[in-house]
Design a protein around this motif. Structure first.
Motif, short mmCIF file in Angstrom:
data_model
loop_
_atom_site.label_atom_id
_atom_site.label_comp_id
_atom_site.label_asym_id
_atom_site.label_seq_id
_atom_site.Cartn_x
_atom_site.Cartn_y
_atom_site.Cartn_z
N SER A 238 0.93 -1.12 0.00
CA SER A 238 -0.03 0.00 0.02
C SER A 238 0.88 1.11 0.04
CB SER A 238 -0.96 -0.10 1.35
OG SER A 238 -1.72 -1.41 1.15
N TYR A 239 0.34 2.25 -0.96
CA TYR A 239 1.30 3.47 -0.95
C TYR A 239 0.72 4.49 -0.23
CZ TYR A 239 -1.92 4.43 -4.86
OH TYR A 239 -3.05 4.73 -5.61
N SER B 175 2.48 1.94 11.11
CA SER B 175 1.12 1.27 11.04
C SER B 175 1.19 -0.02 10.76
CB SER B 175 0.23 2.47 10.14
OG SER B 175 0.64 2.29 8.89
N LEU B 176 -0.20 -0.38 11.02
CA LEU B 176 -0.32 -1.92 10.31
C LEU B 176 0.25 -2.15 8.61
CD1 LEU B 176 -1.20 -4.77 11.37
CD2 LEU B 176 -3.46 -4.06 10.63
N GLU B 177 -0.22 -1.08 7.86
CA GLU B 177 -0.06 -1.10 6.70
C GLU B 177 1.42 -0.85 6.23
OE1 GLU B 177 -2.23 0.83 8.09
OE2 GLU B 177 -4.16 0.94 6.76
N ASN C 173 3.93 -3.31 4.56
CA ASN C 173 4.82 -3.08 3.46
C ASN C 173 6.35 -3.69 3.68
OD1 ASN C 173 2.73 -2.06 1.99
ND2 ASN C 173 3.38 0.08 2.43
N VAL C 174 6.90 -3.22 4.75
CA VAL C 174 8.23 -3.74 5.08
C VAL C 174 8.42 -5.24 4.80
CG1 VAL C 174 10.03 -4.07 6.78
CG2 VAL C 174 8.72 -1.94 6.60
N LEU C 175 7.33 -6.10 5.52
CA LEU C 175 7.27 -7.43 5.27
C LEU C 175 7.45 -8.01 4.04
CD1 LEU C 175 5.10 -8.38 8.38
CD2 LEU C 175 7.39 -8.68 8.11
N ILE C 176 6.47 -7.27 3.11
CA ILE C 176 6.41 -7.64 1.57
C ILE C 176 7.98 -7.47 0.90
CG2 ILE C 176 5.52 -7.10 -0.61
CD1 ILE C 176 2.82 -6.02 0.89
N VAL C 177 8.35 -6.52 1.44
CA VAL C 177 10.01 -6.30 0.69
C VAL C 177 10.63 -7.54 1.18
CG1 VAL C 177 11.99 -4.74 0.66
CG2 VAL C 177 9.62 -3.76 0.65
N ALA D 125 -1.03 -9.71 7.33
CA ALA D 125 -1.69 -9.40 6.12
C ALA D 125 -3.31 -9.79 6.35
CB ALA D 125 -1.19 -10.30 4.83
N CYS D 126 -3.59 -10.98 7.11
CA CYS D 126 -4.85 -11.34 7.46
C CYS D 126 -5.45 -10.27 8.40
CB CYS D 126 -4.91 -13.01 8.04
SG CYS D 126 -4.20 -13.99 7.14
N MET D 127 -4.55 -9.67 9.52
CA MET D 127 -5.23 -8.92 10.48
C MET D 127 -5.57 -7.58 9.50
SD MET D 127 -5.40 -9.56 13.36
CE MET D 127 -5.44 -8.25 14.41
N HIS D 128 -4.84 -7.09 8.57
CA HIS D 128 -5.24 -5.91 7.83
C HIS D 128 -6.50 -5.86 7.00
CE1 HIS D 128 -4.70 -3.25 3.97
NE2 HIS D 128 -4.54 -2.37 5.08
N THR D 129 -6.77 -7.27 6.57
CA THR D 129 -7.72 -7.49 5.63
C THR D 129 -8.98 -7.38 6.43
OG1 THR D 129 -6.58 -9.16 4.19
CG2 THR D 129 -8.90 -9.41 4.41
N VAL D 130 -8.93 -8.33 7.91
CA VAL D 130 -10.06 -8.28 8.82
C VAL D 130 -10.15 -6.82 9.19
CG1 VAL D 130 -10.76 -8.90 11.31
CG2 VAL D 130 -9.71 -10.38 9.54
#
Length: 269
Positions: A50-51, A57-59, A63-67, A162-167
């Motif tokens: 997410s940009y 923040s959770l997002e 993002n860091v984890l995605i990298v 990712a699941c927490m963000h979706t919820v």
């Protein structure tokens, strides 16, 4: 099998891109390097990047984890290729399939004009095979065990976040609450077919499991059909003979207030 289902069944009933619609693009517009960058960043978006979000923040954490996940994937691929003798033929073939699929699709998306980030989903999902193959390999040295543990923790944490963000998004945004009220009215008054612009039409049709069917239009001003991702039967003359309606957002009503459809129609909701 996918080609047969796409071309011989789904493309007959629904309107969407088929294999015949894929065309080579102009590599100068945008330039080749911009195309490559766009497709690579598309993989990050598929993973949930997410940009414009705060770093703390959770997002931002996601993002860091995605990298890190992308870096881990590259590391796992290199490690598997380097130590190929430690893996079974099934594991190696599966990993080669994943890497080849990603590279092939990147190549196709770079050269064509039919790319949307979500098109990567059927390919990216297979990266799980690479992670599984790497983590399944027995580590002999202490540093290898530490690296495997770290990779496992990062992947597990990424999936959890990712699941927490979706919820969180589902529970806070409530994107379809306003639509559900309109849907209840339509069902209660026996409205089963109508017209709407794309982002309302397909969503309402899906939310009602096609109990209320909406054909897409470009705008209420022209009433031109926009058949993308909808059942082709909706646009056949005589498909629906009972009362029908057009459903618009308040912004659309304001924007097209002077068009004949709105001026000559009856407001029922």
């Amino acid at each position: 099998m996918g080609y047969i289902l796409n071309q011989k069944y789904f493309s007959i009933k629904y309107s969407f891109y088929s294999y015949e619609d894929i065309t080579f693009g102009n590599l100068d517009n945008p330039n080749l390097f911009a195309r490559i960058g766009d497709k690579i960043t598309g993989t990050f978006h598929v993973l949930g990047y997410s940009y414009g979000v705060p770093v703390f923040s959770l997002e931002g954490i996601k993002n860091v984890l995605i990298v890190l996940v992308v870096i881990i994937f590259i590391y796992c691929c290199c490690n598997i290729i380097k130590n190929c003798k430690d893996y079974s033929s099934i594991q190696l073939n599966a990993v080669i399939f994943v890497i080849s699929s990603i590279l092939f699709n990147l190549f196709i998306f770079i050269l064509t004009d039919n790319f949307v980030a979500r098109y990567f989903v059927p390919v990216i999902i297979w990266i799980i095979i690479v992670f599984a193959a790497y983590l399944n390999r027995k580590a002999e040295l202490l540093w290898e065990k530490i690296v495997k543990l770290g990779i496992g923790v990062v992947l597990a944490f990424y999936m959890f976040i990712a699941c927490m963000h979706t919820v969180q998004w589902v529970e806070t945004i409530k994107a379809n609450d306003h639509r559900m009220e309109a849907i209840a009215f339509l069902k209660g008054n026996n409205y089963s077919f109508g017209y709407s612009t794309y982002w309302n039409g397909n969503i309402v049709t899906a939310l009602t499991n096609e109990e209320v069917e909406l054909a897409n239009i470009l705008s209420p001003e022209t009433m031109d059909y926009y058949m993308w991702n909808t059942n082709k039967e909706y646009y056949v003359e005589g498909y629906h003979s009972r009362k029908c309606f057009i459903i618009l957002t308040s912004d659309e009503v304001e924007q097209y207030a002077e068009c004949p459809v709105i001026l000559g129609g009856n407001i029922v909701y």
